[in-house]
Structure formats: structure tokens, C-alpha cells
Write an enzyme that holds these catalytic residues in place. Structure first.
Site, PDB file in Angstrom:
ATOM      1  N   GLU A   1       1.134  -1.055   0.537  1.00 57.06           N
ATOM      2  CA  GLU A   1      -0.157  -0.335  -0.375  1.00 57.06           C
ATOM      3  C   GLU A   1       0.606   1.366  -0.190  1.00 57.06           C
ATOM      4  OE1 GLU A   1      -2.331  -0.422   3.066  1.00 57.06           O
ATOM      5  OE2 GLU A   1      -3.645  -2.108   2.572  1.00 57.06           O
TER       6      GLU A   1
ATOM      7  N   SER B   1       7.519  -1.769   2.516  1.00 59.57           N
ATOM      8  CA  SER B   1       8.480  -2.672   3.472  1.00 59.57           C
ATOM      9  C   SER B   1       7.813  -3.508   4.333  1.00 59.57           C
ATOM     10  CB  SER B   1       9.603  -2.239   3.804  1.00 59.57           C
ATOM     11  OG  SER B   1      10.236  -1.541   2.419  1.00 59.57           O
TER      12      SER B   1
ATOM     13  N   THR C   1       1.670  -6.103 -10.310  1.00 58.37           N
ATOM     14  CA  THR C   1       1.797  -6.364 -11.017  1.00 58.37           C
ATOM     15  C   THR C   1       0.663  -6.905 -11.244  1.00 58.37           C
ATOM     16  OG1 THR C   1       4.227  -7.333 -10.830  1.00 58.37           O
ATOM     17  CG2 THR C   1       3.535  -7.721 -12.184  1.00 58.37           C
TER      18      THR C   1
ATOM     19  N   GLY D   1      29.218   4.130 -25.650  1.00 59.44           N
ATOM     20  CA  GLY D   1      28.067   4.627 -25.915  1.00 59.44           C
ATOM     21  C   GLY D   1      27.502   4.105 -26.301  1.00 59.44           C
TER      22      GLY D   1
ATOM     23  N   GLU E   1       8.986  -7.503  -4.336  1.00 57.32           N
ATOM     24  CA  GLU E   1       8.867  -9.146  -3.033  1.00 57.32           C
ATOM     25  C   GLU E   1       9.692  -8.816  -2.184  1.00 57.32           C
ATOM     26  OE1 GLU E   1       8.201 -12.972  -4.487  1.00 57.32           O
ATOM     27  OE2 GLU E   1       7.785 -11.524  -6.680  1.00 57.32           O
TER      28      GLU E   1
ATOM     29  N   THR F   1      12.712  -5.277  -0.929  1.00 61.13           N
ATOM     30  CA  THR F   1      13.868  -4.409  -0.893  1.00 61.13           C
ATOM     31  C   THR F   1      15.138  -5.088  -0.696  1.00 61.13           C
ATOM     32  OG1 THR F   1      14.456  -3.240   1.094  1.00 61.13           O
ATOM     33  CG2 THR F   1      12.828  -2.200  -0.481  1.00 61.13           C
TER      34      THR F   1
ATOM     35  N   GLU G   1      17.451  -4.064   1.560  1.00 58.72           N
ATOM     36  CA  GLU G   1      17.810  -4.233   3.147  1.00 58.72           C
ATOM     37  C   GLU G   1      16.162  -4.957   3.627  1.00 58.72           C
ATOM     38  OE1 GLU G   1      16.697  -1.809   0.696  1.00 58.72           O
ATOM     39  OE2 GLU G   1      19.068  -0.768   0.637  1.00 58.72           O
TER      40      GLU G   1
HETATM   41  C1  LIG Z   1       7.489  -2.589 -10.813  1.00 57.10           C
HETATM   42  C2  LIG Z   1       7.027  -3.164  -9.227  1.00 57.10           C
HETATM   43  C3  LIG Z   1       5.840  -4.959  -8.754  1.00 57.10           C
HETATM   44  C4  LIG Z   1       5.736  -4.083  -7.857  1.00 57.10           C
HETATM   45  N1  LIG Z   1       4.564  -5.771  -7.715  1.00 57.10           N
HETATM   46  C5  LIG Z   1       4.005  -5.866  -6.833  1.00 57.10           C
HETATM   47  C6  LIG Z   1       2.733  -6.862  -6.627  1.00 57.10           C
HETATM   48  O1  LIG Z   1       2.848  -7.241  -7.790  1.00 57.10           O
HETATM   49  N2  LIG Z   1       2.128  -6.646  -5.131  1.00 57.10           N
HETATM   50  C7  LIG Z   1       3.041  -6.028  -4.236  1.00 57.10           C
HETATM   51  O2  LIG Z   1       1.775  -6.588  -3.371  1.00 57.10           O
HETATM   52  N3  LIG Z   1       3.538  -5.478  -4.039  1.00 57.10           N
HETATM   53  C8  LIG Z   1       4.577  -5.180  -5.141  1.00 57.10           C
HETATM   54  N4  LIG Z   1       5.474  -4.069  -5.704  1.00 57.10           N
HETATM   55  C9  LIG Z   1       5.744  -3.308  -4.493  1.00 57.10           C
HETATM   56  C10 LIG Z   1       7.791  -3.892  -3.435  1.00 57.10           C
HETATM   57  O3  LIG Z   1       7.310  -4.628  -2.925  1.00 57.10           O
HETATM   58  C11 LIG Z   1       7.941  -2.808  -3.285  1.00 57.10           C
HETATM   59  O4  LIG Z   1       7.586  -1.357  -3.921  1.00 57.10           O
HETATM   60  C12 LIG Z   1       8.792  -3.238  -1.721  1.00 57.10           C
HETATM   61  O5  LIG Z   1       8.567  -3.938  -1.020  1.00 57.10           O
HETATM   62  C13 LIG Z   1       9.128  -2.130  -1.059  1.00 57.10           C
HETATM   63  O6  LIG Z   1       7.893  -0.885  -0.600  1.00 57.10           O
HETATM   64  P1  LIG Z   1       8.471   0.590  -0.418  1.00 57.10           P
HETATM   65  O7  LIG Z   1       7.840   0.672  -2.179  1.00 57.10           O
HETATM   66  O8  LIG Z   1       7.310   0.907   0.066  1.00 57.10           O
HETATM   67  O9  LIG Z   1       9.395   1.441  -0.387  1.00 57.10           O
HETATM   68  P2  LIG Z   1      10.132   1.572   1.539  1.00 57.10           P
HETATM   69  O10 LIG Z   1       9.122   0.577   2.333  1.00 57.10           O
HETATM   70  O11 LIG Z   1       8.868   2.549   1.642  1.00 57.10           O
HETATM   71  O12 LIG Z   1      11.640   1.385   1.613  1.00 57.10           O
HETATM   72  C14 LIG Z   1      12.067   2.670   1.455  1.00 57.10           C
HETATM   73  C15 LIG Z   1      13.593   2.570   1.817  1.00 57.10           C
HETATM   74  O13 LIG Z   1      13.790   1.930   2.802  1.00 57.10           O
HETATM   75  C16 LIG Z   1      14.566   0.855   3.060  1.00 57.10           C
HETATM   76  N5  LIG Z   1      13.637   0.402   4.287  1.00 57.10           N
HETATM   77  C17 LIG Z   1      12.459   0.288   4.638  1.00 57.10           C
HETATM   78  N6  LIG Z   1      12.339   0.130   5.685  1.00 57.10           N
HETATM   79  C18 LIG Z   1      14.116  -0.627   6.489  1.00 57.10           C
HETATM   80  C19 LIG Z   1      13.943  -1.314   7.404  1.00 57.10           C
HETATM   81  N7  LIG Z   1      12.952  -1.203   8.455  1.00 57.10           N
HETATM   82  N8  LIG Z   1      15.103  -1.120   7.825  1.00 57.10           N
HETATM   83  C20 LIG Z   1      16.610  -0.760   6.673  1.00 57.10           C
HETATM   84  N9  LIG Z   1      15.505  -0.385   5.400  1.00 57.10           N
HETATM   85  C21 LIG Z   1      14.293  -0.135   5.094  1.00 57.10           C
HETATM   86  C22 LIG Z   1      14.449   0.328   1.853  1.00 57.10           C
HETATM   87  O14 LIG Z   1      15.057  -0.535   1.593  1.00 57.10           O
HETATM   88  C23 LIG Z   1      14.273   1.172   0.819  1.00 57.10           C
HETATM   89  O15 LIG Z   1      15.539   1.248   0.373  1.00 57.10           O
HETATM   90  C24 LIG Z   1       6.070  -4.334  -6.552  1.00 57.10           C
HETATM   91  C25 LIG Z   1       7.285  -2.607  -6.270  1.00 57.10           C
HETATM   92  C26 LIG Z   1       6.992  -1.930  -8.114  1.00 57.10           C
HETATM   93  C27 LIG Z   1       8.510  -0.789  -8.286  1.00 57.10           C
END
Ligand SMILES: Cc1cc2nc3c(=O)[nH]c(=O)nc-3n(C[C@H](O)[C@H](O)[C@H](O)COP(=O)(O)OP(=O)(O)OC[C@H]3O[C@@H](n4cnc5c(N)ncnc54)[C@H](O)[C@@H]3O)c2cc1C
Length: 380
Positions: free
Chosen positions: A127, A132, A158, A340, A363, A365, A367
């Protein structure tokens, strides 16, 4: 321990490669530029069993294991990582969650349709405020009589725009934290369920990524997937398998970029000789090939443990972490070897470089993978 492929696995790789070379390769650039979701080709992949790779034949699947599934995703991603991602999300997330947690009736209704590609599946956990920290889900499902009424919104799903079936997580008991989230199966056309904005992405542009929105979306009790309150825990189990597919996707993308760089290095002449004769370029190629092999072995280890019925939380996270981070490096070096021309869309490495970054994010990050691995290490 056996490092040899079976004759069936060799044949499978050959068939998927032929499919990818003939059906996907000619369109890669056009799909990327136009953000075209290749529905027709995905349907053909369904006919070949790629959309139901890991499900039993009696449910319409191909009855294969995770090694074979990894080979399929890898070979698709070697030509177009977007197609690998579409297939991975469909198999590992949507269908597998139903397979892991569904009732017999749910399995019978959904898996044959999904496994054959008649229906496309998506899976919505993330959401806007819960990425994360997916346990911070805000989408809510409230019981009203025999129905659940869902309100809220998911992001980054996705296949959202093309999905006939969506598995979505929603809070059913706000006081119960991780044990207060449940999973629901929502069918396209259910009143109150709609797909929102399609994201304009840096890479993986042929895979549609979008919002999934619920406004007083009423579903019968039969659409609750798994036990009430266990949807988040089942999501983590689902992700254990899903991360193997993202590792395989990373291996495939890296392999595609590496092969392009190897070919280019042999052809491109500077200072009167092919650049492949320069030790600096040879070192890059050696490091790339080694990283790909190591990633593939970690992926197959997780896959083979999964096939043996073991819990693979640590191993799938290790495979996904290493393979995705290595693949980013490999694709970066593939662009560098092209000089290039690596920056120009006429050469495939430019797209691999953009696509592969998603593998370190989706799925969970890198981290978060390290957190998962460390938690498992500290448990023992
Ligand atoms: C192209 C694409 C396809 C996707 N497909 C799906 C899907 O089919 N279904 C679905 O449910 N999701 C999907 N996602 C979502 C994806 O799983 C999330 O984007 C991902 O889990 C990270 O969440 P966020 O983007 O909110 O980043 P955030 O959680 O906001 O993270 C931002 C940064 O903070 C770091 N961070 C956060 N918490 C911590 C912590 N505790 N310690 C250290 N670092 C931390 C993260 O590693 C990252 O570097 C998709 C995303 C993309 C871009």
C-alpha cells in the site's frame, strides 16, 4: 548433490528459449517503448504450461518443480525481464497463495483457470503507506452478515490492469497486528473493485503495474482465503517461493546482458583489435560470468530445497539478495563494455540495465532481505 541438469530440464530450457526467441525477442523494444502488456504472448505461454508451472496436473498445472520453474523464468527474462515478471507474479504470488492457503473449492475454481492462463492473476500486499512494513496494511475488511466489505487501496500491483483474479490483503482485526490481516480473492467485475492508475516505470515497462482500489467492495465469506487473521503470515510463506522466482528473473536478465556484452566485445575493434583482447574487458567478463553462475547456484539450491519440502525463508532471501544485486552489477558492466552504444536503445543492454533494478526492490528490498536472513541466522 548433483550439478547436472536432467534431460527433461535441458529440453525444457531449449523449448522456453525457442519460444522466447521467436515470440518475444522481435517485440521487446516496441513493448518497452509503448508500455505494451503482451497479452497474446502471455496467453500462448499459458498454453505451454508456463503460467501453471508449479501446480499439479490435476489442477491444470504443468506439475513441475521449482528448478524447472526457475529455468522458465530465467529463459523468459534472458530475452525480456518484463515477461519474466508477469509470469513470476502470476505463478508465485497470486496462484501460489491460493494453492498454499485455499480451500478445496477455491483451488478447484481458481487454479485450473489461472494455471492455463485463461485467467490472469495479481497479488496485492503493498500500500502507499505500507511497503517494507507490509504489516502496516490499512485496507480494511469488515464482516457484515455473510459478507466482507472491503475498503482501501493497494499500490504497485503487478498485472493489476489485466487481472481476472486478485488476491488482496486487508485488516480484519486491527488490534491483532500481524495476526489481524486476512487474504481475500476478488474477481474482476465485483462491484466496488477497480483498478486505478497504471504506473509509468523506468523499467519492466511491458509489465503493467498499478493501483487496486476497493470502495464498499462486498464479497461473500467464500472469498476469504485461508484462515481469518492469517493472511499476512500466508503472504510471508508465499513470498518464500516468490523470491526464488525473482532470483531466477535476475539470473536471466544478467545472462541476457552478459551474452550481449560478450558478443559485442568480440566484434568491437579499438586500437586495431577487438576490445575482448584487452585485459580490463576480460576481467569484467570473467567477473560477470562468475557472478551469474554463483547466483544461479544459490537460486537452484533454494529451488531444490523447496521441492524437497523444506522451509526456505533464509535460502530464498539469500538467492534473491545475491542474484538481484549481482545482476545490477552485471548489467552495469554490460553497458560499460558497450561504451556509448550501451547508452543507446538499439542495443539490448540499455533495457536490461533499467529492468533489472526492480529485482532489488520487488518482493522485498535488499535491505529487507538482509533483515530476513539475519533474523533466521540469529534464531539458530
Ligand atoms: C514494478 C513493481 C512491481 C511490484 N509488484 C508488486 C506486487 O505485485 N504486489 C505487491 O504487493 N507489491 C508489489 N511491489 C511493491 C514492492 O514489493 C515494494 O515497492 C517494496 O516492498 C518496497 O516498498 P516501498 O516501495 O514502499 O519502499 P519503502 O518500504 O518505503 O522503502 C524505502 C527504502 O527504505 C528502506 N527500508 C524500509 N524499511 C527499512 C528497515 N526497517 N531497515 C532498513 N531499510 C529499510 C527500503 O529498503 C528502501 O530502500 C512492486 C513494486 C514495483 C516497483
Amino acid at each position: 548433490m548433483d550439478f547436472a541438469y536432467t534431460p527433461e530440464q535441458v529440453q525444457l530450457r531449449k523449448s522456453v528459449r525457442e519460444f522466447a526467441e521467436s515470440e518475444i525477442a522481435p517485440h521487446v523494444l516496441e513493448w518497452d517503448e509503448g508500455q505494451v502488456f503482451p497479452l497474446e504472448v502471455i496467453k500462448k505461454a499459458g498454453e505451454l504450461g508456463f503460467l501453471g508451472a508449479i501446480f499439479p496436473e490435476e489442477l491444470g498445472g504443468a506439475g513441475l518443480g521449482y528448478i524447472e520453474y526457475s529455468i522458465i523464468v530465467e529463459e523468459l527474462a534472458r530475452v525480456d525481464p518484463s515477461v519474466g515478471l508477469i509470469v513470476a507474479a502470476h505463478n508465485s504470488l497470486c496462484t501460489n497463495h491460493i494453492f498454499l492457503a485455499g480451500s478445496e473449492e477455491q483451488k478447484q475454481r481458481y487454479i485450473p483457470n489461472l494455471a492455463t492462463g485463461d485467467w490472469i492473476g495479481c497479488w496485492s500486499l503493498t500500500e502507499p503507506e505500507a511497503g517494507s512494513d507490509a504489516a502496516g496494511t490499512r485496507t480494511q475488511a469488515v464482516k457484515q452478515g455473510e459478507c466482507w466489505v472491503i475498503n482501501g487501496g493497494k499500490t504497485f500491483t503487478t498485472n493489476a490492469q489485466y487481472a481476472d483474479v486478485c488476491v488482496a490483503m486487508a485488516v480484519t482485526d486491527r488490534g491483532a497486528s500481524q495476526h489481524g490481516i486476512s487474504a481475500f480473492i476478488i474477481e474482476k467485475g465485483t462491484p466496488g473493485f477497480r483498478v486505478g492508475k497504471k504506473e509509468n516505470k523506468m523499467g519492466m515497462r511491458a509489465s503493467a503495474t498499478g493501483e487496486v482500489l476497493f470502495t464498499d467492495c462486498r464479497v461473500p465469506e467464500s472469498q476469504l482465503l485461508g484462515r481469518q487473521g492469517e493472511g499476512f503470515i500466508d503472504s510471508l510463506r508465499t513470498l518464500d517461493g516468490g523470491r526464488i522466482s525473482i532470483a531466477a528473473l535476475s539470473v536471466g536478465a544478467a545472462q541476457g546482458a552478459y551474452e550481449a556484452a560478450l558478443k559485442y566485445a568480440k566484434q568491437r575493434k579499438q586500437f586495431g583489435r577487438p576490445i575482448s583482447e584487452f585485459q580490463a574487458i576480460q576481467n569484467k567478463l570473467a567477473d560477470m560470468a562468475t557472478a551469474i553462475d554463483a547466483s544461479r547456484l544459490l537460486t537452484y539450491r533454494a529451488a531444490s530445497l523447496k521441492d524437497a519440502g523444506a522451509r526456505v525463508t533464509k535460502e530464498s532471501s539469500m538467492a534473491k539478495l545475491f542474484a538481484s544485486e549481482s545482476a545490477v552489477q552485471v548489467c552495469n558492466e554490460a553497458v560499460q563494455i558497450h561504451g556509448g552504444y550501451g547508452f543507446i536503445k538499439d542495443y539490448p543492454v540499455e533495457k536490461f540495465y533499467r529492468d533489472v533494478k526492480l529485482c532489488t526492490i520487488g518482493e522485498g528490498t535488499s535491505e529487507i532481505q538482509r533483515m530476513v536472513i539475519a533474523r533466521q541466522l540469529l534464531k539458530s
